[in-house]
Write a protein that holds these residues in place. Structure first.
Motif, PDB file in Angstrom:
ATOM      1  N   ALA A 161       0.820  -1.211   0.000  1.00 57.52           N
ATOM      2  CA  ALA A 161       0.000   0.000   0.000  1.00 57.52           C
ATOM      3  C   ALA A 161       0.852   1.258   0.000  1.00 57.52           C
ATOM      4  O   ALA A 161       0.399   2.322  -0.432  1.00 57.52           O
ATOM      5  CB  ALA A 161      -0.923   0.001   1.212  1.00 57.52           C
ATOM      6  N   SER A 162       2.068   1.147   0.497  1.00 61.09           N
ATOM      7  CA  SER A 162       3.030   2.250   0.448  1.00 61.09           C
ATOM      8  C   SER A 162       4.416   1.643   0.338  1.00 61.09           C
ATOM      9  O   SER A 162       4.619   0.468   0.666  1.00 61.09           O
ATOM     10  CB  SER A 162       2.925   3.143   1.691  1.00 61.09           C
ATOM     11  OG  SER A 162       3.204   2.393   2.862  1.00 61.09           O
ATOM     12  N   ILE A 163       5.367   2.448  -0.125  1.00 59.75           N
ATOM     13  CA  ILE A 163       6.738   1.961  -0.324  1.00 59.75           C
ATOM     14  C   ILE A 163       7.641   2.748   0.613  1.00 59.75           C
ATOM     15  O   ILE A 163       7.872   3.943   0.412  1.00 59.75           O
ATOM     16  CB  ILE A 163       7.170   2.104  -1.787  1.00 59.75           C
ATOM     17  CG1 ILE A 163       6.238   1.285  -2.681  1.00 59.75           C
ATOM     18  CG2 ILE A 163       8.617   1.659  -1.971  1.00 59.75           C
ATOM     19  CD1 ILE A 163       6.440   1.507  -4.163  1.00 59.75           C
ATOM     20  N   LEU A 182      10.129   8.533   5.990  1.00 60.47           N
ATOM     21  CA  LEU A 182      10.673   7.813   7.142  1.00 60.47           C
ATOM     22  C   LEU A 182      12.189   7.656   7.055  1.00 60.47           C
ATOM     23  O   LEU A 182      12.767   7.584   5.969  1.00 60.47           O
ATOM     24  CB  LEU A 182      10.029   6.427   7.236  1.00 60.47           C
ATOM     25  CG  LEU A 182       8.512   6.385   7.428  1.00 60.47           C
ATOM     26  CD1 LEU A 182       8.045   4.945   7.583  1.00 60.47           C
ATOM     27  CD2 LEU A 182       8.077   7.223   8.626  1.00 60.47           C
ATOM     28  N   SER A 183      12.811   7.540   8.205  1.00 62.82           N
ATOM     29  CA  SER A 183      14.262   7.361   8.269  1.00 62.82           C
ATOM     30  C   SER A 183      14.725   6.104   7.550  1.00 62.82           C
ATOM     31  O   SER A 183      15.832   6.059   7.004  1.00 62.82           O
ATOM     32  CB  SER A 183      14.710   7.308   9.734  1.00 62.82           C
ATOM     33  OG  SER A 183      14.431   8.525  10.389  1.00 62.82           O
ATOM     34  N   ARG A 184      13.889   5.077   7.520  1.00 59.90           N
ATOM     35  CA  ARG A 184      14.266   3.826   6.865  1.00 59.90           C
ATOM     36  C   ARG A 184      14.445   4.003   5.356  1.00 59.90           C
ATOM     37  O   ARG A 184      15.072   3.170   4.707  1.00 59.90           O
ATOM     38  CB  ARG A 184      13.233   2.747   7.164  1.00 59.90           C
ATOM     39  CG  ARG A 184      11.879   2.981   6.519  1.00 59.90           C
ATOM     40  CD  ARG A 184      10.800   2.058   7.050  1.00 59.90           C
ATOM     41  NE  ARG A 184      11.190   0.666   6.948  1.00 59.90           N
ATOM     42  CZ  ARG A 184      11.209  -0.180   7.991  1.00 59.90           C
ATOM     43  NH1 ARG A 184      10.894   0.251   9.205  1.00 59.90           N
ATOM     44  NH2 ARG A 184      11.542  -1.431   7.814  1.00 59.90           N
ATOM     45  N   SER A 185      13.907   5.087   4.800  1.00 57.88           N
ATOM     46  CA  SER A 185      14.057   5.347   3.364  1.00 57.88           C
ATOM     47  C   SER A 185      15.347   6.076   3.031  1.00 57.88           C
ATOM     48  O   SER A 185      15.742   6.131   1.857  1.00 57.88           O
ATOM     49  CB  SER A 185      12.866   6.168   2.846  1.00 57.88           C
ATOM     50  OG  SER A 185      11.662   5.440   2.960  1.00 57.88           O
ATOM     51  N   VAL A 186      16.007   6.644   4.026  1.00 57.90           N
ATOM     52  CA  VAL A 186      17.201   7.447   3.766  1.00 57.90           C
ATOM     53  C   VAL A 186      18.308   6.636   3.083  1.00 57.90           C
ATOM     54  O   VAL A 186      18.891   7.095   2.093  1.00 57.90           O
ATOM     55  CB  VAL A 186      17.704   8.112   5.065  1.00 57.90           C
ATOM     56  CG1 VAL A 186      19.073   8.759   4.866  1.00 57.90           C
ATOM     57  CG2 VAL A 186      16.692   9.155   5.542  1.00 57.90           C
ATOM     58  N   VAL A 200       7.369  11.054   8.986  1.00 58.05           N
ATOM     59  CA  VAL A 200       5.935  10.969   8.706  1.00 58.05           C
ATOM     60  C   VAL A 200       5.751   9.842   7.694  1.00 58.05           C
ATOM     61  O   VAL A 200       6.372   9.853   6.640  1.00 58.05           O
ATOM     62  CB  VAL A 200       5.384  12.289   8.119  1.00 58.05           C
ATOM     63  CG1 VAL A 200       3.910  12.141   7.748  1.00 58.05           C
ATOM     64  CG2 VAL A 200       5.582  13.433   9.109  1.00 58.05           C
ATOM     65  N   ALA A 201       4.913   8.866   8.012  1.00 62.81           N
ATOM     66  CA  ALA A 201       4.667   7.750   7.107  1.00 62.81           C
ATOM     67  C   ALA A 201       3.991   8.242   5.833  1.00 62.81           C
ATOM     68  O   ALA A 201       3.253   9.240   5.841  1.00 62.81           O
ATOM     69  CB  ALA A 201       3.799   6.699   7.783  1.00 62.81           C
ATOM     70  N   VAL A 202       4.234   7.547   4.743  1.00 64.44           N
ATOM     71  CA  VAL A 202       3.695   7.953   3.439  1.00 64.44           C
ATOM     72  C   VAL A 202       2.187   8.146   3.493  1.00 64.44           C
ATOM     73  O   VAL A 202       1.656   9.166   3.020  1.00 64.44           O
ATOM     74  CB  VAL A 202       4.067   6.911   2.369  1.00 64.44           C
ATOM     75  CG1 VAL A 202       3.293   7.177   1.074  1.00 64.44           C
ATOM     76  CG2 VAL A 202       5.560   6.940   2.099  1.00 64.44           C
ATOM     77  N   SER A 242      -1.372  14.394  11.343  1.00 68.24           N
ATOM     78  CA  SER A 242       0.057  14.063  11.293  1.00 68.24           C
ATOM     79  C   SER A 242       0.944  15.310  11.318  1.00 68.24           C
ATOM     80  O   SER A 242       2.155  15.204  11.536  1.00 68.24           O
ATOM     81  CB  SER A 242       0.372  13.251  10.033  1.00 68.24           C
ATOM     82  OG  SER A 242       0.321  14.078   8.873  1.00 68.24           O
ATOM     83  N   ASN A 243       0.348  16.490  11.052  1.00 69.66           N
ATOM     84  CA  ASN A 243       1.108  17.743  11.014  1.00 69.66           C
ATOM     85  C   ASN A 243       2.251  17.658   9.996  1.00 69.66           C
ATOM     86  O   ASN A 243       3.338  18.208  10.198  1.00 69.66           O
ATOM     87  CB  ASN A 243       1.655  18.070  12.402  1.00 69.66           C
ATOM     88  CG  ASN A 243       1.921  19.560  12.595  1.00 69.66           C
ATOM     89  OD1 ASN A 243       1.329  20.390  11.910  1.00 69.66           O
ATOM     90  ND2 ASN A 243       2.820  19.882  13.505  1.00 69.66           N
ATOM     91  N   ALA A 244       1.975  16.949   8.881  1.00 69.30           N
ATOM     92  CA  ALA A 244       3.033  16.629   7.921  1.00 69.30           C
ATOM     93  C   ALA A 244       3.669  17.875   7.318  1.00 69.30           C
ATOM     94  O   ALA A 244       4.896  17.967   7.223  1.00 69.30           O
ATOM     95  CB  ALA A 244       2.473  15.733   6.818  1.00 69.30           C
ATOM     96  N   ARG A 245       2.853  18.842   6.907  1.00 71.37           N
ATOM     97  CA  ARG A 245       3.433  20.003   6.230  1.00 71.37           C
ATOM     98  C   ARG A 245       4.391  20.762   7.145  1.00 71.37           C
ATOM     99  O   ARG A 245       5.464  21.208   6.711  1.00 71.37           O
ATOM    100  CB  ARG A 245       2.344  20.939   5.714  1.00 71.37           C
ATOM    101  CG  ARG A 245       2.904  21.995   4.760  1.00 71.37           C
ATOM    102  CD  ARG A 245       1.895  23.071   4.400  1.00 71.37           C
ATOM    103  NE  ARG A 245       2.453  23.989   3.416  1.00 71.37           N
ATOM    104  CZ  ARG A 245       3.361  24.923   3.690  1.00 71.37           C
ATOM    105  NH1 ARG A 245       3.826  25.063   4.934  1.00 71.37           N
ATOM    106  NH2 ARG A 245       3.820  25.720   2.722  1.00 71.37           N
ATOM    107  N   ALA A 246       4.022  20.913   8.406  1.00 75.24           N
ATOM    108  CA  ALA A 246       4.891  21.617   9.343  1.00 75.24           C
ATOM    109  C   ALA A 246       6.197  20.857   9.556  1.00 75.24           C
ATOM    110  O   ALA A 246       7.270  21.464   9.656  1.00 75.24           O
ATOM    111  CB  ALA A 246       4.175  21.819  10.672  1.00 75.24           C
TER     112      ALA A 246
END
Length: 245
Positions: free
Chosen positions: A42-44, A117-121, A145-147, A155-159
């Motif tokens: 569902a997400s990568i 996410l840090s795991r994608s770095v 922030v998860a995809v 999630s306050n993603a933009r901030a």
């Protein structure tokens, strides 16, 4: 112009975000086939998800080739399955990560990436090394922030994305920012205005590059690494992927 824009995950809401960003960047006469994989994650988010996303992606690349599209865009910032897709396709295939990186180098001496996410770095750092652009990238920063939380107001993603952009600009001395997820595509313009540096959406970057390659008649090389898959039989779950040569 007919573009095949493939979201390698199965989340329809993200595909709609991608389709809107692609349409905004595309030429007026470009027809966009924006699709999700029909099976897969569902997400990568990291190398494990990448591996399971490739077969569904390749089915949609194959479908686009059958429709005679002029170019393909892989709308995952990990550039999931990019080499395999180029081996399968005659039309150009552009990944949004590679596209975003290259456009950043044309706008700034040093850029930074802000991802989920840090795991994608590590995936993105490895891609930068592979593309020979690691020296131009000041840092890959994660918002954690998860995809699938990018569209969730709670999630306050933009901030959080904005905070990492500020750190990248002020601490890493980045002169441009590449947004490290297709789900961030609709934020690029407002973030660029807010922080006073170019903020690059990989979806838009890839659409423009894909259109350009197709417009001047370039096709994917079929010699060496991107030669057509060898005719052989795949077994089990992958039987239907057996190349015909």
């Amino acid at each position: 112009m007919h573009l095949n824009v493939v979201n390698p995950n199965t989340t329809a809401a993200m595909t709609r975000t991608i389709a809107a960003a692609a349409a905004k960047a595309a030429r007026p006469d470009t027809v966009i086939r924006a699709v999700s994989s029909t099976f897969g994650p569902a997400s990568i988010e990291g190398a494990y998800d990448d591996a399971f996303a490739v077969p569904g992606l390749l089915e949609q690349i194959k479908a686009g080739e059958a429709e005679g599209v002029d170019a393909h865009v892989i709308a995952c910032f990990d550039d999931t399955g990019l080499d395999a897709a180029r081996a399968l396709a005659d039309a150009p295939v552009v990944g949004i990560g590679e596209a975003g990186f290259h456009l950043a180098t044309m706008l700034a001496h040093r850029f930074a990436v802000v991802t989920t996410l840090s795991r994608s770095v590590p995936v993105l750092e490895n891609n930068l090394l592979r593309y020979g652009l690691d020296r131009r990238c000041a840092r890959v920063r994660a918002t954690d922030v998860a995809v699938l939380e990018l569209d969730n107001p709670a999630s306050n993603a933009r901030a959080k994305i904005g905070r990492e952009i500020a750190h990248a600009r002020d601490e890493d001395h980045a002169e441009a920012i590449v947004l490290g997820c297709a789900g961030m595509a609709d934020l690029a313009a407002s973030l660029s205005a807010e922080f006073g540096v170019p903020v690059i959406d990989g979806v838009a970057a890839a659409v423009v590059l894909a259109e350009g390659l197709a417009a001047i008649g370039l096709r994917t090389s079929k010699r060496g690494g991107y030669a057509r898959p060898l005719a052989k039989t795949y077994s089990g779950l992958f039987e239907r992927f057996s190349p015909k040569g």
